[in-house]
Write a protein that holds these residues in place. Structure first.
Motif, PDB file in Angstrom:
ATOM      1  N   ASP A 183      -3.999   3.308  -4.780  1.00  0.00           N
ATOM      2  CA  ASP A 183      -5.079   2.846  -5.659  1.00  0.00           C
ATOM      3  C   ASP A 183      -4.816   3.234  -7.116  1.00  0.00           C
ATOM      4  O   ASP A 183      -5.120   2.473  -8.033  1.00  0.00           O
ATOM      5  N   LEU A 184      -4.272   4.434  -7.326  1.00  0.00           N
ATOM      6  CA  LEU A 184      -3.999   4.898  -8.690  1.00  0.00           C
ATOM      7  C   LEU A 184      -2.898   4.071  -9.356  1.00  0.00           C
ATOM      8  O   LEU A 184      -2.960   3.796 -10.550  1.00  0.00           O
ATOM      9  N   LEU A 185      -1.905   3.680  -8.578  1.00  0.00           N
ATOM     10  CA  LEU A 185      -0.779   2.933  -9.142  1.00  0.00           C
ATOM     11  C   LEU A 185      -1.050   1.436  -9.218  1.00  0.00           C
ATOM     12  O   LEU A 185      -0.207   0.671  -9.675  1.00  0.00           O
TER      13      LEU A 185
ATOM     14  N   LEU B  33      -1.035   5.096 -15.793  1.00  0.00           N
ATOM     15  CA  LEU B  33      -0.221   5.788 -14.789  1.00  0.00           C
ATOM     16  C   LEU B  33       0.908   4.860 -14.345  1.00  0.00           C
ATOM     17  O   LEU B  33       0.652   3.732 -13.913  1.00  0.00           O
ATOM     18  N   LEU B  34       2.139   5.336 -14.446  1.00  0.00           N
ATOM     19  CA  LEU B  34       3.287   4.532 -14.045  1.00  0.00           C
ATOM     20  C   LEU B  34       3.830   4.935 -12.675  1.00  0.00           C
ATOM     21  O   LEU B  34       4.348   4.098 -11.940  1.00  0.00           O
ATOM     22  N   ASP B  35       3.727   6.230 -12.361  1.00  0.00           N
ATOM     23  CA  ASP B  35       4.263   6.709 -11.091  1.00  0.00           C
ATOM     24  C   ASP B  35       3.665   8.081 -10.779  1.00  0.00           C
ATOM     25  O   ASP B  35       3.184   8.773 -11.672  1.00  0.00           O
ATOM     26  N   LEU B  36       3.709   8.460  -9.513  1.00  0.00           N
ATOM     27  CA  LEU B  36       3.317   9.791  -9.048  1.00  0.00           C
ATOM     28  C   LEU B  36       4.501  10.349  -8.286  1.00  0.00           C
ATOM     29  O   LEU B  36       4.996   9.707  -7.351  1.00  0.00           O
ATOM     30  N   ARG B  37       4.972  11.528  -8.687  1.00  0.00           N
ATOM     31  CA  ARG B  37       6.145  12.124  -8.035  1.00  0.00           C
ATOM     32  C   ARG B  37       5.802  13.527  -7.538  1.00  0.00           C
ATOM     33  O   ARG B  37       5.541  14.418  -8.334  1.00  0.00           O
TER      34      ARG B  37
ATOM     35  N   LEU C 263       2.690  13.357 -12.877  1.00  0.00           N
ATOM     36  CA  LEU C 263       2.034  12.097 -13.233  1.00  0.00           C
ATOM     37  C   LEU C 263       2.865  11.465 -14.343  1.00  0.00           C
ATOM     38  O   LEU C 263       2.908  11.973 -15.458  1.00  0.00           O
ATOM     39  N   VAL C 264       3.548  10.383 -14.040  1.00  0.00           N
ATOM     40  CA  VAL C 264       4.369   9.697 -15.037  1.00  0.00           C
ATOM     41  C   VAL C 264       3.456   8.750 -15.805  1.00  0.00           C
ATOM     42  O   VAL C 264       2.804   7.889 -15.212  1.00  0.00           O
ATOM     43  N   LEU C 265       3.415   8.935 -17.131  1.00  0.00           N
ATOM     44  CA  LEU C 265       2.467   8.214 -17.972  1.00  0.00           C
ATOM     45  C   LEU C 265       3.168   7.321 -18.989  1.00  0.00           C
ATOM     46  O   LEU C 265       4.235   7.668 -19.496  1.00  0.00           O
TER      47      LEU C 265
END
Length: 144
Positions: free
Chosen positions: A51-53, A72-76, A89-91
């Motif tokens: 949902d966030l991405l 938000l571009l990615d979550l790692r 949190l890749v922004l």
């Protein structure tokens, strides 16, 4: 449907300071020949990553107000040197100003539903060209 995160912007007292910090990190990366990627590390890992991405953003609370957002571009997820699970949190480095809204202090981050997220401030907004401190003061006086 997009879902967002809400987080306190610790260390920055204005949107301009946040933007300057990002620009400084980008310049340092360029100078060292490394591709710049803005990653904000948090201890908790969001469980609703899909949902966030799906168009989500990280909304920053600055000086008690939700003031800006970054896409938000990615979550790692990763494990740090002490063995603690963390999330990067890749922004998107572009900071988008939003209609300011009061927010009480909290720890960590919170989910923010798309319907509850403040609208972006357009360039044509009445206070868009004003310095942040003046805009905040005028809002506090009820003039904006």
């Amino acid at each position: 449907m997009a879902l967002h995160l809400l987080k306190l912007c610790v260390g920055a007292t204005s949107i301009a300071e946040l933007e300057a910090w990002i620009a400084g990190r980008a310049a340092a990366a360029r100078k060292s020949g490394v591709a710049f990627e803005q990653v904000h590390v948090t201890r908790m890992v969001p469980t609703r990553s899909a949902d966030l991405l799906d168009g989500g953003s990280l909304y920053w609370v600055i000086k008690g107000e939700v003031a800006a957002r970054q896409k938000l571009l990615d979550l790692r997820t990763f494990v740090d040197a002490e063995g603690v699970r963390r999330c990067g949190l890749v922004l998107d480095p572009d900071v988008v100003r939003v209609e300011p809204r009061p927010s009480r202090p909290f720890q960590g981050w919170r989910y923010l539903a798309a319907k509850e997220a403040p609208r972006d401030l357009g360039a044509d907004a009445g206070a868009a060209g004003l310095p942040e401190a003046l805009s905040r003061e005028l809002r506090d006086l009820g003039l904006l």
